[in-house]
Design a protein around this motif. Structure first.
Motif, PDB file in Angstrom:
ATOM      1  N   PRO A  21      22.518  39.009  46.734  1.00  0.00           N
ATOM      2  CA  PRO A  21      23.634  39.926  46.479  1.00  0.00           C
ATOM      3  C   PRO A  21      24.944  39.207  46.136  1.00  0.00           C
ATOM      4  O   PRO A  21      25.721  39.690  45.308  1.00  0.00           O
ATOM      5  N   GLN A  22      25.174  38.047  46.738  1.00  0.00           N
ATOM      6  CA  GLN A  22      26.399  37.298  46.447  1.00  0.00           C
ATOM      7  C   GLN A  22      26.399  36.782  45.018  1.00  0.00           C
ATOM      8  O   GLN A  22      27.403  36.886  44.309  1.00  0.00           O
ATOM      9  N   TRP A  24      24.720  38.028  42.513  1.00  0.00           N
ATOM     10  CA  TRP A  24      24.838  39.200  41.647  1.00  0.00           C
ATOM     11  C   TRP A  24      26.281  39.705  41.589  1.00  0.00           C
ATOM     12  O   TRP A  24      26.795  40.029  40.518  1.00  0.00           O
ATOM     13  N   GLN A  25      26.941  39.780  42.721  1.00  0.00           N
ATOM     14  CA  GLN A  25      28.327  40.264  42.789  1.00  0.00           C
ATOM     15  C   GLN A  25      29.259  39.377  41.973  1.00  0.00           C
ATOM     16  O   GLN A  25      30.065  39.869  41.187  1.00  0.00           O
ATOM     17  N   VAL A  26      29.155  38.080  42.163  1.00  0.00           N
ATOM     18  CA  VAL A  26      30.032  37.155  41.438  1.00  0.00           C
ATOM     19  C   VAL A  26      29.728  37.212  39.944  1.00  0.00           C
ATOM     20  O   VAL A  26      30.644  37.231  39.112  1.00  0.00           O
ATOM     21  N   TRP A  27      28.457  37.278  39.586  1.00  0.00           N
ATOM     22  CA  TRP A  27      28.073  37.310  38.173  1.00  0.00           C
ATOM     23  C   TRP A  27      28.562  38.587  37.490  1.00  0.00           C
ATOM     24  O   TRP A  27      29.100  38.539  36.392  1.00  0.00           O
ATOM     25  N   THR A  28      28.358  39.735  38.131  1.00  0.00           N
ATOM     26  CA  THR A  28      28.711  41.000  37.477  1.00  0.00           C
ATOM     27  C   THR A  28      30.212  41.230  37.424  1.00  0.00           C
ATOM     28  O   THR A  28      30.705  41.813  36.465  1.00  0.00           O
ATOM     29  N   THR A  29      30.945  40.777  38.440  1.00  0.00           N
ATOM     30  CA  THR A  29      32.402  40.974  38.440  1.00  0.00           C
ATOM     31  C   THR A  29      33.138  39.844  37.729  1.00  0.00           C
ATOM     32  O   THR A  29      34.325  39.976  37.440  1.00  0.00           O
ATOM     33  N   SER A  31      34.147  37.256  39.040  1.00  0.00           N
ATOM     34  CA  SER A  31      35.224  36.871  39.936  1.00  0.00           C
ATOM     35  C   SER A  31      34.639  36.270  41.209  1.00  0.00           C
ATOM     36  O   SER A  31      33.704  36.812  41.785  1.00  0.00           O
ATOM     37  N   ALA A  32      35.227  35.162  41.619  1.00  0.00           N
ATOM     38  CA  ALA A  32      34.839  34.529  42.873  1.00  0.00           C
ATOM     39  C   ALA A  32      36.087  34.174  43.669  1.00  0.00           C
ATOM     40  O   ALA A  32      36.080  33.252  44.466  1.00  0.00           O
ATOM     41  N   VAL A  76      26.560  30.142  42.773  1.00  0.00           N
ATOM     42  CA  VAL A  76      27.829  30.727  43.227  1.00  0.00           C
ATOM     43  C   VAL A  76      28.936  29.687  43.140  1.00  0.00           C
ATOM     44  O   VAL A  76      30.037  29.980  42.658  1.00  0.00           O
TER      45      VAL A  76
END
Length: 86
Positions: A21-22, A24-29, A31-32, A76
């Motif tokens: 999930p981490q 995926w979240q960073v890739w789709t947004t 933003s990190a 990530v």
């Protein structure tokens, strides 16, 4: 395969899957910004050391779980460095 190895594979699957999930979240947004660079640097180093340990001890659960975790956590970390440069 013995019970201890099954336990190791189950533990590795849980801790490795936790990173999906981490990533995926960073890739789709794209933003990190809320990801700690220091934490990921230390974590990736630790996972790499566990992988080396697994290779030396020939423990398949350690090798597989840490190789996949290294790829996910490394992704990530790489995205964190890349997206922050933009």
């Amino acid at each position: 395969m013995n019970t201890l190895n099954l336990l190791g594979f189950a533990a590795g699957a849980c801790t490795t899957a936790a990173f999906i999930p981490q990533v995926w979240q960073v890739w789709t947004t794209r933003s990190a910004k809320d990801i700690s660079l220091g934490m990921y640097l230390v974590f990736v180093t630790g996972v790499m050391l566990w992988l080396v340990y697994g290779l030396f001890t020939k423990e398949l659960p350690l090798i597989i779980a840490n190789a996949i975790t290294l790829a996910l956590a490394g992704a990530v970390l790489a995205m964190k460095l890349y997206f922050e440069r933009k």
